[in-house]
Design a protein around this motif. Structure first.
Motif, PDB file in Angstrom:
ATOM      1  N   VAL A 124       0.903  -1.241  -0.009  1.00 34.38           N
ATOM      2  CA  VAL A 124      -0.051  -0.202  -0.054  1.00 34.38           C
ATOM      3  C   VAL A 124       0.866   1.258  -0.200  1.00 34.38           C
ATOM      4  O   VAL A 124       0.305   2.477  -0.236  1.00 34.38           O
ATOM      5  CB  VAL A 124      -1.009   0.201   1.325  1.00 34.38           C
ATOM      6  CG1 VAL A 124      -2.130  -1.109   0.962  1.00 34.38           C
ATOM      7  CG2 VAL A 124      -0.304  -0.066   2.474  1.00 34.38           C
ATOM      8  N   ARG A 141      -0.690   3.339  -2.831  1.00 34.45           N
ATOM      9  CA  ARG A 141      -1.694   2.634  -3.543  1.00 34.45           C
ATOM     10  C   ARG A 141      -3.092   3.608  -4.252  1.00 34.45           C
ATOM     11  O   ARG A 141      -3.908   3.971  -3.048  1.00 34.45           O
ATOM     12  CB  ARG A 141      -2.091   1.332  -2.826  1.00 34.45           C
ATOM     13  CG  ARG A 141      -2.856   0.306  -3.807  1.00 34.45           C
ATOM     14  CD  ARG A 141      -3.268  -0.719  -3.107  1.00 34.45           C
ATOM     15  NE  ARG A 141      -4.103  -1.903  -3.927  1.00 34.45           N
ATOM     16  CZ  ARG A 141      -4.518  -3.005  -3.563  1.00 34.45           C
ATOM     17  NH1 ARG A 141      -4.322  -3.384  -2.235  1.00 34.45           N
ATOM     18  NH2 ARG A 141      -5.200  -3.813  -4.297  1.00 34.45           N
ATOM     19  N   LEU A 229       5.439  -1.337  -6.796  1.00 36.61           N
ATOM     20  CA  LEU A 229       4.323  -0.381  -6.367  1.00 36.61           C
ATOM     21  C   LEU A 229       4.497   0.829  -7.265  1.00 36.61           C
ATOM     22  O   LEU A 229       3.565   1.434  -7.548  1.00 36.61           O
ATOM     23  CB  LEU A 229       3.880  -0.279  -4.762  1.00 36.61           C
ATOM     24  CG  LEU A 229       2.955   0.898  -4.570  1.00 36.61           C
ATOM     25  CD1 LEU A 229       1.530   0.155  -5.051  1.00 36.61           C
ATOM     26  CD2 LEU A 229       2.740   0.930  -3.276  1.00 36.61           C
ATOM     27  N   GLU A 233       2.180   2.533  -9.881  1.00 39.71           N
ATOM     28  CA  GLU A 233       1.355   3.854 -10.110  1.00 39.71           C
ATOM     29  C   GLU A 233       1.982   4.865 -10.764  1.00 39.71           C
ATOM     30  O   GLU A 233       1.192   5.819 -11.014  1.00 39.71           O
ATOM     31  CB  GLU A 233       1.672   4.405  -8.441  1.00 39.71           C
ATOM     32  CG  GLU A 233       0.820   3.635  -7.268  1.00 39.71           C
ATOM     33  CD  GLU A 233      -0.729   3.443  -7.223  1.00 39.71           C
ATOM     34  OE1 GLU A 233      -1.307   4.666  -8.012  1.00 39.71           O
ATOM     35  OE2 GLU A 233      -1.291   2.675  -7.067  1.00 39.71           O
TER      36      GLU A 233
END
Length: 274
Positions: A124, A141, A229, A233
């Motif tokens: 996250v 996230r 991540l 993103e």
């Protein structure tokens, strides 16, 4: 009488996790930058140089895990240098104190501190600090990717033969030989290949538009948790073999439009096995 399922722990606010990861990465990056002997890769003997890097690795991981434990004692931790404990909060920190240790040993700038926060198994928050680049990358996230606070975006998809792709090689000789063969077969199909030495930075470079794609076999969770991540993103796609998530067999990250053909080609070339 049956046991009722336990509810998932309440999620920690992502801004809290991000603030902690940024501060921990900043402190560890400064320690590693400021306490590295200037002649480490030149004047030191091989054994003493490796010992110094190992000591710095452990010191940075101890700093990070100590800081995180002080602020969130119920969280779990998984660190490259052996820090491991279960937690009760649903949050687990995945820590690589020096990603790119050979670069660090030689005084090259492409090494980083990588910290990810997972909640119930999903990343996250991701932070990658590259002190010698003067850059810190982060993502939450669903909130986009950033470099030094400015939004980061991957490049538009090029044709395969115009793609700049990065990779990495294992330390085991037989594995490296196979990886070199995969690279030999791939290089006529792309613009060029780079070998940066830090998986976390390579993934962030995809997010920032400095690479079109990246692949590597043999990564550990701490190598890719934060960078994966950040890449996603930033608009990139990531995976392993077709249909799989990034893992130790293969990690692939690339801009949309290039990802699937690159992934298929790497699968055909056997990049997922030794």
């Amino acid at each position: 009488m049956t046991d009722e399922p336990r509810p998932e722990p309440a999620a920690a606010p992502h801004d809290e996790l991000l603030a902690l990861a940024l501060e921990a990465a900043r402190r560890a990056g400064e320690l590693l930058r400021d306490r590295r002997p200037a002649d480490l890769g030149v004047a030191a003997t091989k054994s003493s140089a490796i010992d110094v890097v190992t000591e710095m690795d452990f010191a940075a991981e101890k700093l990070i895990t100590g800081f995180l434990t002080e602020h969130r004692p119920a969280d779990g931790i998984l660190g490259e240098e052996g820090a491991s404990r279960p937690g009760s909060s649903g949050v687990r920190w995945v820590v690589d104190p020096i990603d790119g240790t050979v670069n660090y040993l030689y005084g090259r700038p492409d090494w980083s501190v990588s910290i990810a926060a997972e909640y119930v198994g999903e990343a996250v928050v991701g932070v990658v600090a590259a002190p010698m680049r003067g850059e810190t990358y982060h993502a939450v996230r669903g909130g986009g990717a950033f470099v030094n606070g400015a939004p980061a975006h991957c490049r538009p998809a090029p044709p395969m033969d115009q793609a700049l792709v990065s990779t990495g090689f294992n330390y085991v000789l037989d594995v490296r030989a196979h990886q070199a063969e995969v690279a030999r077969l791939l290089i006529p199909r792309v613009r060029d290949i780079r070998r940066g030495g830090s998986a976390a930075i390579d993934l962030c470079d995809v997010a920032c538009g400095r690479l079109d794609g990246y692949y590597e076999r043999g990564l550990n969770p701490w190598d890719l948790a934060a960078g994966d991540l950040i890449a996603r993103e930033g608009g990139a796609l990531t995976g392993s073999r077709p249909g799989g998530r990034p893992d130790g067999d293969l990690t692939v990250a690339a801009v949309p439009g290039l990802f699937e053909p690159l992934q298929r080609l790497l699968d055909e070339l056997g990049a997922w096995h030794d």
